[in-house]
Write a protein that holds these residues in place. Structure first.
Motif, PDB file in Angstrom:
ATOM      1  N   SER A 117      -1.882   0.381  -7.474  1.00 46.20           N
ATOM      2  CA  SER A 117      -0.631   1.146  -7.588  1.00 46.20           C
ATOM      3  C   SER A 117       0.603   0.283  -7.421  1.00 46.20           C
ATOM      4  N   HIS A 161      -8.291   2.505   2.340  1.00 49.37           N
ATOM      5  CA  HIS A 161      -7.938   1.293   1.608  1.00 49.37           C
ATOM      6  C   HIS A 161      -6.904   0.467   2.370  1.00 49.37           C
ATOM      7  N   ARG A 207      -1.963  10.592  -7.715  1.00 49.01           N
ATOM      8  CA  ARG A 207      -2.259   9.906  -6.448  1.00 49.01           C
ATOM      9  C   ARG A 207      -3.723  10.136  -6.044  1.00 49.01           C
ATOM     10  N   PRO A 255      -3.282  -3.393  -3.955  1.00 49.48           N
ATOM     11  CA  PRO A 255      -3.660  -2.109  -4.568  1.00 49.48           C
ATOM     12  C   PRO A 255      -3.175  -2.027  -6.016  1.00 49.48           C
ATOM     13  N   GLU A 314       0.830  -1.207   0.000  1.00 50.89           N
ATOM     14  CA  GLU A 314       0.000   0.000   0.000  1.00 50.89           C
ATOM     15  C   GLU A 314       0.863   1.255   0.000  1.00 50.89           C
ATOM     16  N   ILE A 315       1.821   1.327   0.908  1.00 54.55           N
ATOM     17  CA  ILE A 315       2.657   2.531   1.023  1.00 54.55           C
ATOM     18  C   ILE A 315       3.602   2.651  -0.169  1.00 54.55           C
ATOM     19  N   LEU A 344      -5.622  11.173   0.039  1.00 56.74           N
ATOM     20  CA  LEU A 344      -4.975  10.488   1.161  1.00 56.74           C
ATOM     21  C   LEU A 344      -5.996   9.756   2.033  1.00 56.74           C
ATOM     22  N   SER A 358      -6.803   6.471   0.344  1.00 51.62           N
ATOM     23  CA  SER A 358      -5.677   5.547   0.462  1.00 51.62           C
ATOM     24  C   SER A 358      -5.565   5.001   1.875  1.00 51.62           C
ATOM     25  N   THR A 359      -5.799   5.886   2.854  1.00 52.91           N
ATOM     26  CA  THR A 359      -5.754   5.432   4.252  1.00 52.91           C
ATOM     27  C   THR A 359      -6.845   4.410   4.524  1.00 52.91           C
ATOM     28  N   GLU A 386       2.698  12.226  -8.079  1.00 56.29           N
ATOM     29  CA  GLU A 386       1.870  13.023  -7.180  1.00 56.29           C
ATOM     30  C   GLU A 386       0.575  13.506  -7.819  1.00 56.29           C
ATOM     31  N   TYR A 410       1.675   3.799  -3.176  1.00 53.47           N
ATOM     32  CA  TYR A 410       1.261   5.201  -3.050  1.00 53.47           C
ATOM     33  C   TYR A 410       2.433   6.130  -3.356  1.00 53.47           C
ATOM     34  N   THR A 433       3.408   6.235  -7.076  1.00 50.02           N
ATOM     35  CA  THR A 433       2.465   6.911  -7.976  1.00 50.02           C
ATOM     36  C   THR A 433       2.847   8.384  -8.102  1.00 50.02           C
TER      37      THR A 433
END
Length: 594
Positions: free
Chosen positions: A86, A48, A39, A84, A27-28, A42, A45-46, A36, A31, A34
């Motif tokens: 990404s 997720h 993206r 994810p 995940e990180i 946030l 994403s959090t 900016e 992110y 990706t």
């Protein structure tokens, strides 16, 4: 903690930690990889990233409280397969890796669906569940094969390396399978959710309490999943649906654990049932308590009637034939003694059959209740036999005392009186004949005889006082107090004559108490009171001595307690040091006289 259990906990902790680390790394890393401008927000994403964390936490709980290991393992698999999009920005250059990841990146949906199907037993229980699971697995495998063999770099949101496994270009086939896989997944989720919801709505109260959250969570997720499949096929994008879907997915393991915890709480309530019925509650109360414990108003308890060879309820009505084999019919739980003798038959909601630990606890509680009731009855019957036996022994002792006293009075005592009269005549004759020495010797013999007669009378009085037989406590107690060296105030208010065994017990208890006052209290005064109150003879012996007496102090007090216990009475002693002693004795009169 047992070594085996400690090892399992360590292994499970390591497994959960590694799965969470892998999920967060994907995940990180995705992110950060990706660009900016591309993206996602946030917050999304959090959210997720939190979904697999919720599954991991629930896996730990499910491992601890779940009925089987499968649900926890499915939750861990979900964490690993929650990939994810990404992440392809990181693995896109690995031509041997990204095709396989692309083929399994929707396997989490299959895992979630199977997790719902195994709820709450922890396994696939019927043909429908196995069919749905088989369709989902086959669809996943077909999609995996098509993706690995035909997917190209354009299938991912990145500039990926060429697919190392690709055998040819088939864009139409790839698109059809890719879209169809998602549509089938959404349709299966809707079918599962709809079936679960309908079953929940038609179910009884126990069934609803076991599965009270899962239908809502699954329906929300299935609806959003189906909508997302449509959006994917039409190339539309809806961030709201995606967010709702994440929340719905995260609620599935929470609902699973909540339902299992609820089932465990139902088993814990069996302890309350055992507490309520630990003394062998009556049958009507037992059935009522069981229905309240299981939250199932349909519960019926039928007890085995050995004489008639059938089951009947608490009122004696025979049990009608119950078809327990039907799909929606009630479940039957037979309860037998350790020797196999039938005790009862519990008819309950069929959904409780899925919770055999609960039903085993109910069986144990009922068996324990019946055993406690039987043992209690036997103990009470034995105690009553002992009480009657002790009373018969006391009555026999009283009768033996009276007979000995009568024999002494009418036999030996009368002979001694006659012998004394004859010795008196002989002494008078010797004196008249001038035989002074003989007359003096006869006088000494008469004195010894009178002393022996007095001792015999006291012995007979101690065995059974004649005043007690002729006048009861009203005459015997004052005479008894008069022979005590300590001055005694007497108040006897016994109304009429009491049962002989009560009068005899009271007399000798008072005699022993006054003897203790004379020997041990160093008192200058004592008080004796006897009166009947509410069917009880209440005796009170009080002195102004040094105190410090207790029921366990000496054989005298123990003798008093034994005598009173024999007629179902009780003794209470108050004897603070320096404040004298008060003994209160209560003897039931009505019961003893029956």
């Amino acid at each position: 903690m047992a070594p085996g259990r400690k090892g399992r906990i360590i292994r499970r902790t390591i497994t959960i930690t590694l799965a969470v680390a892998l999920s967060l790394a994907m995940e990180i890393g995705g992110y950060l990889a990706t660009p900016e401008p591309d993206r996602p927000e946030l917050s999304y994403s959090t959210l997720h990233a939190l979904v697999p964390l919720v599954f991991a936490a629930c896996a730990g709980v499910a491992w601890h409280i779940g009925p089987a290991r499968t649900p926890a393992r499915l939750m861990i698999a979900f964490v690993v397969l929650w990939i994810p999009q990404s992440v392809y920005l990181i693995i896109g250059e690995w031509e041997w890796v990204w095709p396989i990841v692309r083929g399994v990146d929707l396997a989490w949906a299959v895992i979630a669906g199977i997790l719902v199907l195994v709820y709450p037993k922890g396994r696939l229980s019927d043909r429908f569940d196995r069919t749905i699971a088989a369709i989902a697995v086959v669809s996943f495998l077909v999609n995996l094969v098509v993706v690995v063999l035909f997917a190209g770099p354009e299938a991912n949101p990145c500039d990926c390396a060429p697919n190392a496994y690709r055998i040819g270009e088939a864009p139409v086939l790839f698109a059809a399978v890719d879209t169809g896989y998602r549509v089938i997944g959404g349709a299966l989720a809707l079918v599962i959710a709809g079936r679960l919801l309908v079953r929940w709505m038609r179910a009884s109260v126990p069934a609803r309490t076991v599965a009270f959250l899962m239908p809502v969570a699954l329906l929300a997720w299935a609806t959003t999943l189906a909508a997302q499949a449509v959006n994917y096929a039409t190339a539309a994008d809806d961030g709201v649906l995606a967010t709702v879907s994440l929340v719905a997915i995260a609620s599935i393991p929470v609902s699973f654990d909540a339902g299992i915890a609820h089932a465990r709480n139902m088993r814990a309530r069996v302890a309350d049932l055992m507490r309520i019925t630990r003394e062998g509650a009556d049958r009507g109360l037992w059935a009522e308590s069981l229905a309240r414990t299981l939250r199932d108003d349909s519960v019926r308890v039928y007890w085995w009637d050995e004489a008639k060879g059938r089951y009947a309820d608490a009122s004696g009505a025979p049990m009608t034939d119950v078809a327990a084999d039907g799909r929606n019919g009630p479940g039957l739980l037979p309860v037998s003694s350790p020797l196999g003798t039938p005790i009862a038959l519990i008819r309950h909601d069929r959904v409780l059959t899925d919770n055999m630990r609960l039903l085993d606890g109910v069986s144990s509680a009922l068996r324990l209740s019946v055993d406690n009731g039987r043992l209690r009855s036997e103990i009470e019957r034995t105690l009553e036999q002992v009480r009657q036996s002790r009373q018969r022994i006391v009555e026999a002792g009283v009768e033996a005392r009276r007979r000995i006293e009568r024999d002494l009075h009418d036999g030996a005592q009368q002979h001694l009186v006659s012998l004394g009269m004859r010795l008196r005549l002989a002494a008078n004759a010797a004196r008249d004949a001038g035989e002074a020495d003989l007359a003096e010797e006869l006088e000494q013999t008469i004195a010894m005889l009178n002393q022996a007669l007095r001792e015999l009378r006291e012995l007979a009085h101690g065995i059974h006082p004649s005043l007690l037989s002729s006048g009861g406590l009203a005459l015997a107690v004052p005479e008894l107090a008069g022979r005590c060296p300590v001055p005694v105030d007497v108040e006897v208010q016994a109304e009429g004559r009491l049962p002989e065994i009560i009068e005899s017990t009271a007399y000798f208890v008072l005699a022993e108490s006054l003897a203790n006052v004379a020997k041990h209290s160093a008192a200058t005064r004592a008080w004796v009171r006897a009166h009947v109150v509410d069917g009880e003879l209440v005796l009170e012996v009080r002195d102004n001595g040094v105190g410090g007496a207790s029921v366990d102090a000496g054989s005298g007090m123990l003798g008093i307690v034994d005598r009173v216990d024999a007629v179902d009475g009780d003794v209470h002693v108050t004897s603070a040091p320096g404040a004298g002693t008060t003994i209160v004795i209560r003897i039931p009169v009505a019961e003893a006289g029956e």
